[in-house]
Design a protein around this motif. Structure first.
Motif, PDB file in Angstrom:
ATOM      1  N   GLN B 139     -20.492  46.454 -10.640  1.00 45.98           N
ATOM      2  CA  GLN B 139     -20.362  47.088  -9.314  1.00 45.98           C
ATOM      3  C   GLN B 139     -21.211  48.353  -9.287  1.00 45.98           C
ATOM      4  N   THR B 140     -21.147  49.121 -10.373  1.00 49.44           N
ATOM      5  CA  THR B 140     -21.945  50.349 -10.448  1.00 49.44           C
ATOM      6  C   THR B 140     -23.435  50.030 -10.351  1.00 49.44           C
ATOM      7  N   LEU B 141     -23.841  48.983 -11.066  1.00 49.37           N
ATOM      8  CA  LEU B 141     -25.271  48.646 -11.052  1.00 49.37           C
ATOM      9  C   LEU B 141     -25.723  48.205  -9.661  1.00 49.37           C
ATOM     10  N   LEU B 142     -24.851  47.466  -8.955  1.00 51.48           N
ATOM     11  CA  LEU B 142     -25.276  47.053  -7.609  1.00 51.48           C
ATOM     12  C   LEU B 142     -25.235  48.242  -6.648  1.00 51.48           C
ATOM     13  N   ASP B 143     -24.351  49.184  -6.885  1.00 54.60           N
ATOM     14  CA  ASP B 143     -24.344  50.413  -6.067  1.00 54.60           C
ATOM     15  C   ASP B 143     -25.635  51.203  -6.292  1.00 54.60           C
ATOM     16  N   LEU B 144     -26.017  51.361  -7.556  1.00 55.06           N
ATOM     17  CA  LEU B 144     -27.248  52.089  -7.873  1.00 55.06           C
ATOM     18  C   LEU B 144     -28.454  51.386  -7.267  1.00 55.06           C
ATOM     19  N   PHE B 145     -28.469  50.068  -7.401  1.00 53.40           N
ATOM     20  CA  PHE B 145     -29.579  49.271  -6.868  1.00 53.40           C
ATOM     21  C   PHE B 145     -29.694  49.492  -5.354  1.00 53.40           C
ATOM     22  N   THR B 146     -28.541  49.501  -4.687  1.00 56.62           N
ATOM     23  CA  THR B 146     -28.547  49.683  -3.233  1.00 56.62           C
ATOM     24  C   THR B 146     -29.061  51.073  -2.869  1.00 56.62           C
ATOM     25  N   ILE B 147     -28.610  52.080  -3.601  1.00 54.19           N
ATOM     26  CA  ILE B 147     -29.084  53.448  -3.318  1.00 54.19           C
ATOM     27  C   ILE B 147     -30.599  53.523  -3.521  1.00 54.19           C
ATOM     28  N   GLN B 148     -31.053  52.917  -4.604  1.00 54.68           N
ATOM     29  CA  GLN B 148     -32.494  52.937  -4.888  1.00 54.68           C
ATOM     30  C   GLN B 148     -33.275  52.225  -3.791  1.00 54.68           C
ATOM     31  N   PRO B 283     -28.042  52.260  12.183  1.00 55.73           N
ATOM     32  CA  PRO B 283     -28.925  52.029  11.016  1.00 55.73           C
ATOM     33  C   PRO B 283     -28.360  52.596   9.722  1.00 55.73           C
ATOM     34  N   HIS B 284     -27.294  53.373   9.812  1.00 54.12           N
ATOM     35  CA  HIS B 284     -26.683  53.950   8.608  1.00 54.12           C
ATOM     36  C   HIS B 284     -25.891  52.898   7.817  1.00 54.12           C
ATOM     37  N   ALA B 285     -25.410  51.880   8.496  1.00 56.66           N
ATOM     38  CA  ALA B 285     -24.490  50.921   7.858  1.00 56.66           C
ATOM     39  C   ALA B 285     -25.240  50.024   6.883  1.00 56.66           C
ATOM     40  N   ARG B 286     -24.988  50.188   5.599  1.00 59.98           N
ATOM     41  CA  ARG B 286     -25.678  49.370   4.599  1.00 59.98           C
ATOM     42  C   ARG B 286     -24.691  48.687   3.660  1.00 59.98           C
ATOM     43  N   TYR B 287     -23.413  48.674   4.020  1.00 56.45           N
ATOM     44  CA  TYR B 287     -22.400  48.136   3.101  1.00 56.45           C
ATOM     45  C   TYR B 287     -22.433  46.615   2.986  1.00 56.45           C
TER      46      TYR B 287
END
Lengths: 165, 310
Positions: B139-148, B283-287
């Protein structure tokens, strides 16, 4: 003559002929040290003394435990180091200090302490009381006031004395 | 950087920053395959065992979808009552047996440390799919990936982590990883749900830039990422107390009018009122994109641990 070194205060308890004196125990930990060692043993006639809150030479307070007719195993010394990291072990033979050494806090603790996290896998028991075939194991992450970190659940054990097995 | 083949991923700290970056680089290449636009046979003939000792449909399905997208197969269970565990088998024995059937295991278990235990008995790589209130590294890795992907960088980004910071499993490991990447972190929570002091102390050891506040309105204009978590109703026996805390923060389109133009809102989902539906069309919604990213990231992890991608 290299007799058992004791302070004035300690003279309140008779010197032992053979056995172990554990000195410089963290104040308040003497009874927990006895618990770790399973003392006093039922049916034994050997004297066990716990002297608590004694002023030490450094001006601080300390506890002392005297155990007649018993020399500690290394594994027992390791366990004591987890709750009294500044303790010294004096082996007494014929009223003399035959050996004296400080306890050394190990880098790791395995099979001596239970994890304080009740949901840790190492504390899991099935309906018959059986557990997973592993020993609880920890890294020592702080030495002055020892803190253990569980290798499994990664939680820190701060009140180690309460978790000694 | 050590190779990935045959390794286990139990804790986010099992991975260096360089290794996390490598996983994200591989994941970026997996996106068209995850979308079904391209086919992959990278893991053909390989079997994933998904052992879910507690329900987590999204995590399980995303792992299984990831393996299918890589051309491999998935076996497993999501109800321990129908497995040998119900007959009293230890986790250690279950892992010994299943690791002889599969090439890789993902384990979800209610006990903390279960995945670390599994690594001691498995002959194949083990991935922690969440253990109790402990770690959930993928989950952390996919969160980081999304932020990147969404902000273009992690180092230097200002990430606000909002909501249940005390019990929320995902935020402890996310904060750890963000700190190691050099992100600026602000914790936003009601006093009773603050990040545990032990976690804060660990983060400070990394030299992380950390602040804490209860006031979301005050901090929102400075955030690049607004990471919202669910306040868990099951922690509150008193419904009135829950309602007070649950209503502490709600992200609305109106609130986001104060946010930076490119700020993104993330949430590990499911949401239960922390993000109002009117945010979905901004455009903010990226969940939902974040949720999809679970597939390429888990594809990358599976492929790397299986050694079918380097």
């Amino acid at each position: 003559m290299n007799t058992e070194v004791v302070s004035q205060k300690e003279m309140k308890v008779s010197p032992i002929r053979n056995g172990t004196v554990i000195d410089h125990i963290t104040p308040g930990m003497a009874l927990k040290v006895l618990r770790i060692l399973g003392l006093p043993r039922e049916g034994s006639r050997s004297v066990v003394s716990a002297i608590m809150n004694v002023p030490s030479e450094s001006g601080r307070r300390k506890d002392i435990v005297k155990i007649e007719d018993r020399e500690l195993e290394p594994e027992e010394v390791d366990r004591i180091s987890l709750i009294a990291p500044n303790a010294t072990i004096n082996i007494i033979r014929d009223y003399e200090v035959a050996e004296k050494h400080k306890v050394a806090l190990p880098e790791r603790a395995e099979g001596t302490v239970a994890c304080s996290n009740p949901n840790c896998i190492t504390n899991a028991r099935d309906e018959f009381g059986r557990r997973e075939p592993v020993l609880a194991s920890f890294r020592v992450i702080a030495k002055e006031k020892p803190v253990l970190r569980c290798d499994y659940c990664d939680r820190d054990v701060v009140n180690i004395a309460d978790q000694i097995m | 950087m050590a190779g990935f083949k045959g390794r286990h991923i139990v804790h986010i700290e099992d991975l260096s920053v360089e290794e996390m970056q490598h996983i994200m680089g591989v994941a970026a290449k997996m996106v068209p395959v995850a979308r079904g636009e391209r086919k992959s046979t990278a893991a053909q003939g390989k079997v994933l065992a998904s052992l879910f000792f507690e329900p987590s449909t999204r995590t399980r399905l995303s792992f299984e979808a990831s393996m299918e997208r890589l051309g491999g197969a998935a076996i497993g269970f999501s109800d321990p009552d129908v497995s040998s565990v119900a007959k009293g088998e230890t986790l250690a024995d279950t892992i010994r047996v299943i690791s002889s059937y599969a090439d890789i295991i993902v384990l979800r278990h209610p006990r903390e440390g279960a995945s670390r235990l599994a690594t001691k008995f498995s002959s194949v790589p083990v991935i922690n799919g969440g253990d109790g209130a402990g770690q959930h590294p993928t989950q952390t890795l996919l969160d980081l990936f999304t932020i990147q992907q969404e902000t273009g960088k992690i180092a230097g980004s200002h990430v606000g982590i909002v909501g249940d910071l005390k019990y929320g499993r995902t935020v402890h490991s996310l904060a750890n990883a963000l700190a190691r990447f050099g992100a600026e972190i602000t914790f936003v929570s009601p006093p009773q749900l603050q990040m545990p002091s032990e976690q804060v102390a660990r983060l400070k050891e990394t030299g992380a830039s950390i602040k804490a506040t209860q006031d979301l309105n005050a901090v929102i204009p400075s955030l690049d990422v607004i990471y919202v978590t669910r306040i868990q109703k099951e922690r509150y026996p008193d419904a009135t107390e829950y309602a007070k805390v649950a209503g502490s923060y709600q992200i609305t389109a109106d609130l986001l009018s104060q946010a930076k133009k490119h700020a993104v809102v993330l949430h590990p989902l499911p949401r239960v009122g922390e993000i109002k539906e009117d945010v979905d069309s901004t455009p903010h919604a990226r969940y939902f994109q974040q949720s999809f990213n679970g597939v390429p990231v888990r594809m990358a992890i599976l492929a790397l641990l299986l050694g079918v991608v380097e």
